[in-house]
Design a protein around this motif. Structure first.
Motif, mmCIF file in Angstrom:
data_model
loop_
_atom_site.group_PDB
_atom_site.id
_atom_site.type_symbol
_atom_site.label_atom_id
_atom_site.label_comp_id
_atom_site.label_asym_id
_atom_site.label_seq_id
_atom_site.Cartn_x
_atom_site.Cartn_y
_atom_site.Cartn_z
ATOM 1 N N LYS A 98 -8.408 27.729 -2.137
ATOM 2 C CA LYS A 98 -7.295 26.792 -2.339
ATOM 3 C C LYS A 98 -6.771 26.245 -1.020
ATOM 4 C CE LYS A 98 -5.411 27.777 -6.854
ATOM 5 N NZ LYS A 98 -4.316 28.341 -7.624
ATOM 6 N N TRP A 99 -6.729 27.092 -0.001
ATOM 7 C CA TRP A 99 -6.230 26.646 1.305
ATOM 8 C C TRP A 99 -7.207 25.628 1.899
ATOM 9 C CZ3 TRP A 99 -2.114 25.948 3.933
ATOM 10 C CH2 TRP A 99 -2.123 25.862 5.329
ATOM 11 N N ARG A 158 -6.871 22.130 0.346
ATOM 12 C CA ARG A 158 -5.687 21.295 0.613
ATOM 13 C C ARG A 158 -6.041 20.195 1.606
ATOM 14 N NH1 ARG A 158 0.045 23.882 -0.161
ATOM 15 N NH2 ARG A 158 -0.490 25.627 -1.495
ATOM 16 N N SER A 159 -5.293 19.105 1.537
ATOM 17 C CA SER A 159 -5.557 18.023 2.482
ATOM 18 C C SER A 159 -5.097 18.451 3.868
ATOM 19 C CB SER A 159 -4.823 16.762 2.045
ATOM 20 O OG SER A 159 -3.428 16.945 2.186
ATOM 21 N N ASN A 218 -1.450 17.972 4.292
ATOM 22 C CA ASN A 218 -0.601 19.014 3.712
ATOM 23 C C ASN A 218 -0.572 20.268 4.597
ATOM 24 O OD1 ASN A 218 -0.662 21.457 1.288
ATOM 25 N ND2 ASN A 218 1.052 20.026 1.421
ATOM 26 N N ARG A 219 -1.736 20.645 5.103
ATOM 27 C CA ARG A 219 -1.770 21.819 5.999
ATOM 28 C C ARG A 219 -0.924 21.552 7.239
ATOM 29 N NH1 ARG A 219 -7.541 22.341 4.657
ATOM 30 N NH2 ARG A 219 -8.069 21.329 6.625
ATOM 31 N N ASP A 233 -4.635 16.812 10.449
ATOM 32 C CA ASP A 233 -5.255 15.695 9.729
ATOM 33 C C ASP A 233 -5.991 14.755 10.691
ATOM 34 O OD1 ASP A 233 -3.047 14.710 10.960
ATOM 35 O OD2 ASP A 233 -2.151 13.781 9.188
ATOM 36 N N GLY A 249 -8.413 25.123 7.786
ATOM 37 C CA GLY A 249 -8.713 25.518 6.409
ATOM 38 C C GLY A 249 -9.269 26.922 6.269
ATOM 39 N N ASP A 306 6.298 28.094 3.424
ATOM 40 C CA ASP A 306 5.420 27.456 2.436
ATOM 41 C C ASP A 306 3.942 27.743 2.679
ATOM 42 O OD1 ASP A 306 7.716 26.332 1.421
ATOM 43 O OD2 ASP A 306 7.477 24.467 2.552
#
Lengths: 305, 281
Positions: free
Chosen positions: B62-63, B66-67, B70-71, B122, B174, B200
């Motif tokens: 799941k990690w 994520r985009s 988002n990370r 990103d 990631g 979070d």
């Protein structure tokens, strides 16, 4: 085995269950430390008791063949492994499993009686069971009518189990699934266990695996005590099968400790104790490989069940 | 005037988003330079490490999915939480032997480093991705993908910055991580775990253990379900052990780079996936 069926409920009432006491006892037994050679022996024993199970709507002959291959070749890199006790499938896939497992010593079990809900009339359940037996099932895992049981129609549930058992006869093993997650209290678990044993169940089984919670240690202890009391009363040995939610080798060993302490070492055999699981086998194999190689293992190196 | 009895924190492990004691029940005393007892710190066992790897492995899909954006947001949030706890970190570093100016500088650098790497989350993909010219009818491109579960061995001499330096490039790409805190200065790592737990960051993405490196290192280096190991110290014997054990499942062994803000630190725990796509058929 001569099956002695006894009338119910004109029999003796089930004893009340001390929930706090059960939880205390479970916590104490679960804290037992099993290490080194004893652990290896326990893990191999647990492996030999597994009913490797696939009960999905998406099951196909290919999936069942793959599962049977896994049952026969758990992990060829490890020598001296026992084989699992049985492969458990839906009735329509029994024939495929029988072909694949011929000569392996692994039994084929089928779920029946409108698994998993049990919401069907008696005639349908009987036809379902007969079909599974005709297809070659050597063991039948039936579900009880929880709805009827919770309404208090114990006679109805008793008759249902007794009728399916007479269909199975002595040749086919009958496991009766109580679906304890839907029964609510340990008292009702004990009552349903006594009822199923009296009606002729060869095994009592906790769950279908479709309802949460599935098998838990406290529920299993209550059922084991019912089997023990039945044995003390009648001299007959009946089996136990916790199913669903047992995913780690550690938990499996906790169950074995509980069986040993409640029923004694005679019950530590696949003919009297089974574990219904699919992912458990690989966790046990990873633990065994850890004991051999000394390093913690990775699921990528073990074939999927 | 009644003098109150101070309430001291027990420094527990951080595994799967929770703060358990060691399953072995062991702990060790942490004393400051003058020999005063400051804290009880959990002494992790190999089973704690195994449990941490299980947590990291289950958090990984799941990690990784994520985009990057988002990370990055989550890591930036880590920076914000750190900022709010500046004074606590400075006081704790001083307990572990740092001078006031030194402690202040380390905490500020740590916060800035987190924010710096949050910005990369990103951006590294487009920097490290390539379109490769080939002499056939194919469109060929390569992209970085996280390698999996990464073990991070924090340097002994730095309580906070050393760990964060190694950890950030791993998780922003990631990966999920199991970190072993400095054995000499273990306190800040666990307080940093409290920051992570309130930022979070999904449970299991970072797991932090305190304990004996000598005891744990063979199990960390040998674990088949660990895909890479980032080693932050200089000990030749330890490095030899890691290299030997890592060969069991071909773990990447990553050493720190001279520049702690090098984006190639991110690439160190990425795998390059190359795709050959037929064209003109």
């Amino acid at each position: 085995m001569q099956v002695v069926q006894q009338p119910y409920p004109n029999w003796h009432p089930s004893p009340p269950v001390d929930q706090v006491g059960v939880e205390e006892r479970v916590a104490r037994l679960a804290a037992r430390s099993i290490k080194k050679e004893s652990k290896v022996a326990a893990l191999k024993l647990a492996l030999s008791m597994i009913d490797l199970t696939t009960l999905e709507g998406s099951d196909s002959p290919g999936k069942v063949r793959q599962l049977c291959y896994k049952a026969k070749h758990l992990h060829d890199a490890l020598p001296d492994l026992p084989h699992v006790a049985a492969v458990c499938v839906y009735p329509t896939l029994v024939r495929v499993a029988r072909e694949e497992l011929a000569g392996s010593g692994i039994k084929v079990a089928a779920v029946a009686t409108a698994f998993p809900s049990g919401q069907a009339d008696r005639e349908t359940k009987i036809r379902d069971t007969r079909y599974a037996i005709d297809e070659g099932a050597e063991e039948i895992d039936m579900v009880i009518s929880r709805g009827a049981f919770l309404r208090g129609e114990y006679g109805y549930v008793y008759d249902e189990i007794a009728e399916i058992k007479s269909l199975c006869g002595d040749a086919v093993h009958l496991k009766v699934i109580l679906e304890t997650g839907e029964l609510g209290t340990l008292d009702r678990v004990r009552q349903a266990s006594d009822l199923a044993l009296a009606a002729g169940a060869d095994f009592i089984k906790t769950s279908t695996g479709k309802i949460q919670p599935a098998a838990t240690l406290p529920v299993t202890l209550v059922m084991l005590e019912a089997i023990r009391d039945f044995h003390l009363r009648t001299g007959q040995k009946r089996g136990m099968k916790p199913a669903g939610g047992i995913k780690t080798a550690k938990t499996a060993i906790q169950y074995l400790v509980m069986v040993n302490e409640t029923l004694g070492p005679e019950w530590l055999t696949p003919s009297l104790f089974r574990i219904g699981a699919s992912t458990l086998a690989n966790d046990i194999l990873m633990q065994l490989a850890k004991e051999t190689t000394g390093v913690y293992q990775c699921a990528d190196y073990f074939s999927q069940a | 005037m009644s003098s109150r009895v101070p309430v001291l924190k027990t420094y527990k492990l951080y595994i799967g988003g929770e703060f358990p004691r060691s399953e072995s029940g062991r702990s060790f005393d942490y004393d400051d330079a003058r020999g005063r007892h400051i804290a009880n710190v959990a002494l992790a066992s190999r089973k704690d490490f195994r449990n941490a790897v299980v947590a990291a492995r289950s958090a990984f899909p799941k990690w990784a999915a994520r985009s990057g954006y988002n990370r990055g947001q989550i890591l930036y949030r880590v920076g914000e939480m750190l900022e709010g706890r500046r004074e606590q970190f400075i006081a704790e570093l001083r307990q572990q032997g740092a001078g006031i100016a030194e402690a202040r500088r380390e905490v500020e650098q740590t916060i800035d480093r987190v924010v710096y790497f949050a910005g990369w989350a990103d951006k590294y993909q487009q920097l490290f991705s390539t379109v490769n010219p080939v002499a056939s009818s194919h469109f060929v491109f390569s992209v970085p993908e996280p390698t999996g579960v990464v073990a991070v061995i924090a340097p002994q001499e730095s309580a906070l910055l050393g760990l964060v330096n190694l950890l950030m490039p791993v998780i922003l790409g990631g990966n999920t991580a199991v970190a072993l805190a400095s054995e000499k200065k273990p306190l800040s790592a666990i307080t940093f775990a409290e920051v992570l737990a309130t930022s979070d960051l999904p449970a299991g993405v970072v797991n932090i253990l305190t304990g004996s490196r000598k005891e744990l290192l063979p199990h960390i280096a040998g674990h088949m379900d660990v895909n890479a190991i980032v080693y932050g110290d200089e000990d030749g014997a330890e490095e030899k052990l890691i290299q030997e054990q890592a060969s069991l499942n071909l773990k990447r062994v990553v050493r720190p780079r001279a520049n702690p803000e090098s984006p190639y630190l991110i690439l160190d725990t990425q795998e390059i996936k190359t795709t050959w796509h037929p064209v003109g058929l």
